[in-house]
Design a protein around this motif. Structure first.
Motif, PDB file in Angstrom:
ATOM      1  N   HIS A  84      -6.901  -2.038   5.471  1.00  0.00           N
ATOM      2  CA  HIS A  84      -8.175  -1.335   5.318  1.00  0.00           C
ATOM      3  C   HIS A  84      -8.209  -0.632   3.980  1.00  0.00           C
ATOM      4  O   HIS A  84      -7.177  -0.506   3.300  1.00  0.00           O
ATOM      5  CB  HIS A  84      -8.352  -0.293   6.438  1.00  0.00           C
ATOM      6  CG  HIS A  84      -7.419   0.863   6.296  1.00  0.00           C
ATOM      7  ND1 HIS A  84      -6.090   0.787   6.621  1.00  0.00           N
ATOM      8  CD2 HIS A  84      -7.596   2.113   5.802  1.00  0.00           C
ATOM      9  CE1 HIS A  84      -5.500   1.939   6.360  1.00  0.00           C
ATOM     10  NE2 HIS A  84      -6.394   2.767   5.844  1.00  0.00           N
ATOM     11  N   ASP A 116      -9.751   3.142   2.339  1.00  0.00           N
ATOM     12  CA  ASP A 116     -10.267   4.422   2.819  1.00  0.00           C
ATOM     13  C   ASP A 116     -11.692   4.597   2.284  1.00  0.00           C
ATOM     14  O   ASP A 116     -11.952   4.392   1.103  1.00  0.00           O
ATOM     15  CB  ASP A 116      -9.357   5.569   2.368  1.00  0.00           C
ATOM     16  CG  ASP A 116      -7.970   5.483   3.026  1.00  0.00           C
ATOM     17  OD1 ASP A 116      -7.823   4.726   4.009  1.00  0.00           O
ATOM     18  OD2 ASP A 116      -7.046   6.164   2.556  1.00  0.00           O
ATOM     19  N   HIS A 163      -4.682  -1.223   2.022  1.00  0.00           N
ATOM     20  CA  HIS A 163      -3.332  -0.826   2.421  1.00  0.00           C
ATOM     21  C   HIS A 163      -3.186  -0.943   3.933  1.00  0.00           C
ATOM     22  O   HIS A 163      -4.185  -1.133   4.637  1.00  0.00           O
ATOM     23  CB  HIS A 163      -3.008   0.596   1.920  1.00  0.00           C
ATOM     24  CG  HIS A 163      -4.013   1.642   2.296  1.00  0.00           C
ATOM     25  ND1 HIS A 163      -5.233   1.774   1.667  1.00  0.00           N
ATOM     26  CD2 HIS A 163      -3.994   2.603   3.251  1.00  0.00           C
ATOM     27  CE1 HIS A 163      -5.901   2.772   2.203  1.00  0.00           C
ATOM     28  NE2 HIS A 163      -5.172   3.290   3.188  1.00  0.00           N
TER      29      HIS A 163
HETATM   30 NI    NI Z   1      -5.801   4.506   4.778  1.00  0.00          NI
END
Ligand code: NI
Ligand code: OGA
Length: 361
Positions: free
Chosen positions: A217, A219, A275
């Motif tokens: 994913h 952020d 990540h």
């Molecule tokens: Ni994250």
């Protein structure tokens, strides 16, 4: 979590390789000049930050000014909280209305994560849209749910949050300067911020080759400041070759990653990085991300100063509050559709737009 429920199993192409590539070259940036009496944002440091954001979107900082005891206190309290029986933790559980608190059912890209979390909002109450409907102007309030045990958890979190905020603003100043903007360019977005902190606990997993602590994913917010313990497991997708690289734990360092919002604000001068977290069969792991997010009413779009005729905006404007509410709801349970992403606001390249037979000379 003894036997592995199929809900945790990643599709074959997303399963981790057990042969780990240790990080080579993830920048390690020394912030000690910021603690000097005149608090200078010196040019060399600004250039270093800019370079790290451009090449990696991920870096670690040392000599960051956050007292080690504040970090140790929150880490210790998190361990005590998660060590309790499930029924204790469930007393502060998240539900559809109270979206902060404890839960162990987070899904990333519709696969369940091998972890349990405790979320707290940094500014209590936090104001957030009540629904996904763009025409619904109703606003909800988030209030923290503090557990009885350990009693010091609340204060440890509140003190840690203050330290994180100071560091986050320093980093946002450095990032603004590195983009050629005034140092305070981003400040105004955080007046009624929706920043939150998550305590993560990744229990040992009998199938580390099939499940992930957190699936791949990016952020969604502005910036993430992560404290990881010494177990290791965080992997970033290296921009140069798409290889998953393990971020080796560095004692007392913080891991910083550029969020999707900086990607949009900077019109892709800086990009957020994918990540994920690997789990292991022997050791539990703890981590604490701080997600710096702006006010819910922020309209996110490429900054005017960073766009022009030759470099037109790559994104349509979107409302952060609606985006965040959508993400929060869909992470809570498995959905049949793809989670909301900034790519949904990406303006198609001219060549794609012209596909229907038009040509340009
Ligand atoms: Ni994250
Ligand atoms: C996250 C995350 C990394 C970690 O919670 O978004 O990427 O090491 N966590 O726990």
């Amino acid at each position: 979590m003894g036997e592995v429920d199929p809900a945790f199993i990643q599709a074959p192409e997303h399963r981790p390789k057990l042969s780990v590539i240790e990080a080579q070259g993830i920048p390690l940036i020394d912030l000690s000049v910021l603690s000097s009496p005149d608090d200078t944002f010196d040019d060399a440091l600004v250039a270093e930050i800019g370079d790290a954001c451009k090449k990696w979107g991920f870096f670690q900082v040392i000599n960051h000014g956050v007292p080690l005891e504040k970090r140790q206190r929150i880490e210790e309290a998190a361990r005590k909280f998660f060590a309790q029986p499930l029924e204790e933790k469930r007393k502060v559980r998240r539900d559809e209305k109270r979206v902060v608190g404890y839960y162990d059912t987070e899904h990333t890209k519709n696969v369940r994560d091998w972890k349990e979390v405790f979320d707290l909002t940094v500014h209590d109450p936090t104001f957030i849209p009540a629904s996904l409907d763009p025409d619904d102007e109703e606003i909800d309030e988030w209030h923290n749910q503090w557990p009885e045990y350990p009693p010091e958890l609340r204060e440890a979190c509140e003190e840690y949050a203050k330290e994180m905020e100071k560091l986050a603003f320093k980093l946002m100043t450095l990032i603004a300067l590195s983009l050629g903007l005034p140092g305070n360019r981003f400040q105004g977005f955080f007046k009624d911020q929706t920043t939150f902190i998550r305590l993560n606990h990744y229990p040992p997993c009998p199938a580390p080759n099939l499940a992930l602590g957190v699936g791949r994913h990016k952020d969604a917010g502005a910036l993430t400041i992560l404290a990881q313990d010494n177990v290791g497991g965080l992997e970033v997708k290296r921009k140069s070759d798409g290889e998953w690289i393990r971020v080796k734990p560095t004692p007392d360092a913080y891991i910083i990653n550029v969020g999707d919002m900086i990607q949009v604000w900077s019109n892709e001068a800086y990009e957020s990085v994918e990540h994920r977290v690997m789990v292991n069969s022997e050791r539990e792991r703890f981590s604490i991300p701080y997600f710096l997010n702006p006010a819910h009413y922020t309209i996110v779009k490429p900054l005017d100063e960073l766009t022009n005729e030759l470099n037109p905006a790559n994104y349509r404007a979107y409302n952060w509050g609606k985006f965040f509410t959508t993400r929060k709801l869909s992470n809570f349970k498995k959905l049949s559709v793809e989670n909301i992403q900034i790519s949904h606001f990406k303006i198609q390249e001219l060549s794609n737009k012209l596909e229907g037979g038009l040509t340009i000379n």
